[in-house]
Design an enzyme around this catalytic site. Structure first.
Site, mmCIF file in Angstrom:
data_model
loop_
_atom_site.group_PDB
_atom_site.id
_atom_site.type_symbol
_atom_site.label_atom_id
_atom_site.label_comp_id
_atom_site.label_asym_id
_atom_site.label_seq_id
_atom_site.Cartn_x
_atom_site.Cartn_y
_atom_site.Cartn_z
ATOM 1 N N ASP A 23 -6.628 -3.085 -7.707
ATOM 2 C CA ASP A 23 -7.165 -3.743 -6.514
ATOM 3 C C ASP A 23 -7.488 -5.194 -6.823
ATOM 4 O OD1 ASP A 23 -8.182 -2.763 -3.669
ATOM 5 O OD2 ASP A 23 -9.498 -4.366 -4.365
ATOM 6 N N ARG A 57 0.818 -1.221 0.000
ATOM 7 C CA ARG A 57 0.000 0.000 0.000
ATOM 8 C C ARG A 57 0.852 1.272 0.000
ATOM 9 N NH1 ARG A 57 -5.664 -0.937 1.615
ATOM 10 N NH2 ARG A 57 -6.040 -2.802 0.418
ATOM 11 N N ARG A 115 -3.413 6.419 1.222
ATOM 12 C CA ARG A 115 -3.975 7.629 1.823
ATOM 13 C C ARG A 115 -3.088 8.313 2.856
ATOM 14 N NH1 ARG A 115 -9.181 4.322 3.149
ATOM 15 N NH2 ARG A 115 -7.492 2.822 3.108
ATOM 16 N N TYR A 172 -14.561 -12.375 -0.452
ATOM 17 C CA TYR A 172 -15.298 -11.129 -0.742
ATOM 18 C C TYR A 172 -16.486 -11.396 -1.654
ATOM 19 C CZ TYR A 172 -11.518 -8.504 1.445
ATOM 20 O OH TYR A 172 -10.620 -8.006 2.355
ATOM 21 N N ARG A 225 -6.441 11.176 -6.021
ATOM 22 C CA ARG A 225 -7.686 10.437 -5.828
ATOM 23 C C ARG A 225 -8.872 11.399 -5.916
ATOM 24 N NH1 ARG A 225 -11.329 8.915 -2.397
ATOM 25 N NH2 ARG A 225 -11.867 6.763 -1.874
HETATM 26 O O1 CP3 Z 1 0.083 0.256 -3.163
HETATM 27 C C1 CP3 Z 1 -0.325 -0.928 -3.310
HETATM 28 O O2 CP3 Z 1 -0.130 -1.808 -2.469
HETATM 29 C C2 CP3 Z 1 -0.960 -1.296 -4.642
HETATM 30 C C3 CP3 Z 1 -2.382 -1.195 -4.743
HETATM 31 C C4 CP3 Z 1 -3.268 -2.104 -3.913
HETATM 32 C C5 CP3 Z 1 -4.491 -1.664 -3.362
HETATM 33 N N1 CP3 Z 1 -5.135 -2.756 -2.837
HETATM 34 C C6 CP3 Z 1 -4.989 -0.289 -3.397
HETATM 35 C C7 CP3 Z 1 -6.070 0.118 -2.476
HETATM 36 C C8 CP3 Z 1 -3.140 -3.466 -3.631
HETATM 37 C C9 CP3 Z 1 -1.989 -4.417 -3.917
HETATM 38 C C10 CP3 Z 1 -4.340 -3.858 -2.966
HETATM 39 C C11 CP3 Z 1 -4.603 -5.239 -2.541
HETATM 40 C C12 CP3 Z 1 -5.834 -5.536 -1.810
HETATM 41 N N2 CP3 Z 1 -7.073 -4.974 -1.953
HETATM 42 C C13 CP3 Z 1 -5.937 -6.566 -0.856
HETATM 43 C C14 CP3 Z 1 -4.820 -7.525 -0.461
HETATM 44 C C15 CP3 Z 1 -3.848 -6.914 0.463
HETATM 45 C C16 CP3 Z 1 -4.387 -6.650 1.839
HETATM 46 O O3 CP3 Z 1 -4.493 -5.448 2.163
HETATM 47 O O4 CP3 Z 1 -4.640 -7.607 2.569
HETATM 48 C C17 CP3 Z 1 -7.254 -6.558 -0.363
HETATM 49 C C18 CP3 Z 1 -7.815 -7.485 0.698
HETATM 50 C C19 CP3 Z 1 -7.975 -5.551 -1.089
HETATM 51 C C20 CP3 Z 1 -9.422 -5.224 -0.993
HETATM 52 C C21 CP3 Z 1 -9.628 -3.858 -0.524
HETATM 53 N N3 CP3 Z 1 -9.323 -2.719 -1.246
HETATM 54 C C22 CP3 Z 1 -10.158 -3.449 0.724
HETATM 55 C C23 CP3 Z 1 -10.587 -4.394 1.828
HETATM 56 C C24 CP3 Z 1 -10.167 -2.053 0.724
HETATM 57 C C25 CP3 Z 1 -10.755 -1.164 1.788
HETATM 58 C C26 CP3 Z 1 -9.860 -1.049 2.958
HETATM 59 C C27 CP3 Z 1 -9.079 0.216 2.877
HETATM 60 O O5 CP3 Z 1 -7.866 0.172 3.117
HETATM 61 O O6 CP3 Z 1 -9.717 1.253 2.618
HETATM 62 C C28 CP3 Z 1 -9.599 -1.607 -0.501
HETATM 63 C C29 CP3 Z 1 -9.390 -0.211 -0.925
HETATM 64 C C30 CP3 Z 1 -8.027 0.161 -1.389
HETATM 65 N N4 CP3 Z 1 -7.228 -0.581 -2.202
HETATM 66 C C31 CP3 Z 1 -7.375 1.389 -1.103
HETATM 67 C C32 CP3 Z 1 -6.146 1.368 -1.783
HETATM 68 C C33 CP3 Z 1 -5.106 2.457 -1.842
HETATM 69 C C34 CP3 Z 1 -7.950 2.543 -0.294
HETATM 70 C C35 CP3 Z 1 -9.019 3.159 -1.108
HETATM 71 C C36 CP3 Z 1 -9.084 4.653 -1.075
HETATM 72 O O7 CP3 Z 1 -8.200 5.359 -1.605
HETATM 73 O O8 CP3 Z 1 -10.104 5.107 -0.545
#
Ligand code: CP3
Length: 344
Positions: free
Chosen positions: A75, A25, A29, A152, A38
């Site tokens: 994602d 990540r 944010r 999911y 964003r």
């Molecule tokens: O920078 C990176 O790591 C690359 C991009 C990336 C994102 N999600 C961006 C993201 C990667 C590799 C992921 C993987 C992901 N997504 C996983 C596996 C890794 C982990 O965290 O266990 C999972 C389970 C998801 C599903 C997901 N996406 C969830 C549960 C959420 C909401 C939780 C949260 O952190 O808000 C997301 C949203 C998400 N994916 C964000 C980002 C930067 C935040 C969204 C935003 O900007 O509002």
């Protein structure tokens, strides 16, 4: 030919004097520049599907910190969407999806072979990044592992214990297995095309592997990751694979061989000392500073970072967090972690 890219050298089992570093990540944010882009995109999914903006946020942490790898901004839930599930994000809560719990709903999904109809913007992002990344930076593509993606798709949202997915597995094994299979096949198509577009390394995120126990861990975490890895290796033998069965605990042992992966990523539920003895013997490992240190910083961050680097200095290691950095992290603590890894 030996690559000059440090991440690729570590993945080829070279023990380096300083471990290469990137962060789960890392585009997120906690960075003001991410929040600005964003806002420009409007919402998270629009950001994922806008190649120029997705490439921009992928590059932001590389510009700010000079990480050794960039991870594609996308994602794991884009694949279910490509299979026909509805997907949206509720601000402050997380993802929501239409659910798959019956044979009819499973049958209504699109064929795995057709996922690229939906995913072409993601490949565009990769092509932009291949041109724009510094020559020393490795580009990592990724997907969720079938079990984690299925949790999911079955629950329609994140769940603390993945209970709905466990229930479907126990009550309707045919539908559950069918769903795992279609995700596995779609993931092979998705990742193959990421590689064709320019991804140099692939990471599989099994974020919820820790709730699979006994035979289920082998059957639903390891086996689908092994299948995906075997398919990718058959077509792209030079592309290294990182597998991340988060929360595997003492089941982390012997996973390089079981999955066929070049690197096993581990969370902070196991110690780096234990990993050196029990996992690194099989190949490269990646991890595992607790992401809470990115919030709290200070001497504890420095001491723990040094401990991990020292413990894993005898073999191939890529430094990373144990899980993704959180929005409340202080960007200065990320710099402190990098300086500690690189400066000793
Ligand atoms: O920078 C990176 O790591 C690359 C991009 C990336 C994102 N999600 C961006 C993201 C990667 C590799 C992921 C993987 C992901 N997504 C996983 C596996 C890794 C982990 O965290 O266990 C999972 C389970 C998801 C599903 C997901 N996406 C969830 C549960 C959420 C909401 C939780 C949260 O952190 O808000 C997301 C949203 C998400 N994916 C964000 C980002 C930067 C935040 C969204 C935003 O900007 O509002």
């Amino acid at each position: 030919m030996t690559s000059q890219k440090t991440i690729l050298r570590a993945l080829a089992r070279e023990t380096l004097p300083t471990p290469p570093i990137w962060m789960m990540r890392q585009a997120g944010r906690y960075l003001p520049e991410y929040k600005a882009t964003r806002a420009q995109a409007g919402d998270f999914l629009s950001l994922c599907y806008s190649p120029d903006l997705a490439a921009e946020v992928t590059l932001q942490p590389i510009r700010r910190y000079g990480f050794d790898a960039a991870i594609l901004f996308a994602d794991i839930l884009l694949l279910p969407q490509a299979l026909g599930a509805d997907l949206w994000f509720v601000t402050g809560e997380g993802p929501r999806l239409s659910t798959i719990t019956t044979a009819d709903e499973l049958a209504a999904l699109k064929p795995a072979a057709d996922v690229n109809d939906h995913l072409s913007p993601i490949y565009e992002t990769i092509k932009i990044l291949s041109k724009e990344l510094p020559s020393e930076t490795t580009l990592i593509g990724f997907a969720g592992s079938p079990w984690t993606v299925a949790t999911y798709m079955i629950a329609g949202q994140g769940t603390p214990d993945q209970a709905p997915a466990h229930a479907l597995k126990d009550e309707n094994r045919a539908v559950f297995d069918g769903l795992i299979d279609v995700i596995t096949e779609g993931t092979i198509v998705y990742l193959s095309t990421q590689i064709e577009a320019g991804a140099e390394v692939i990471k599989l995120f099994d974020s919820w592997a820790g709730s699979l126990h006994g035979d289920d861990f082998q059957r639903y975490s390891i086996e689908p990751m092994r299948k995906i890895t075997a398919a990718l290796k058959a077509a792209y033998p030079h592309v290294p694979i990182i597998a991340f069965p988060r929360g595997a605990g003492d089941k982390y042992t012997d996973l390089h061989a079981a999955i066929g992966a070049d690197c096993i990523a581990f969370d902070d539920g196991v110690s780096a000392d234990w990993v050196a003895k029990n996992v690194q013997t099989g190949g490269c490992v990646q991890g595992n500073l607790a992401s809470s240190h990115m919030v709290t910083g200070g001497n504890a961050l420095v001491a723990e970072t040094r401990k991990i680097v020292d413990a894993l200095s005898g073999g191939p290691h890529i430094f990373n967090l144990g899980h993704g950095i959180t929005p409340d992290a202080d960007p200065a603590n990320v710099q402190l972690m990098i300086d500690t890894v690189r400066g000793g």
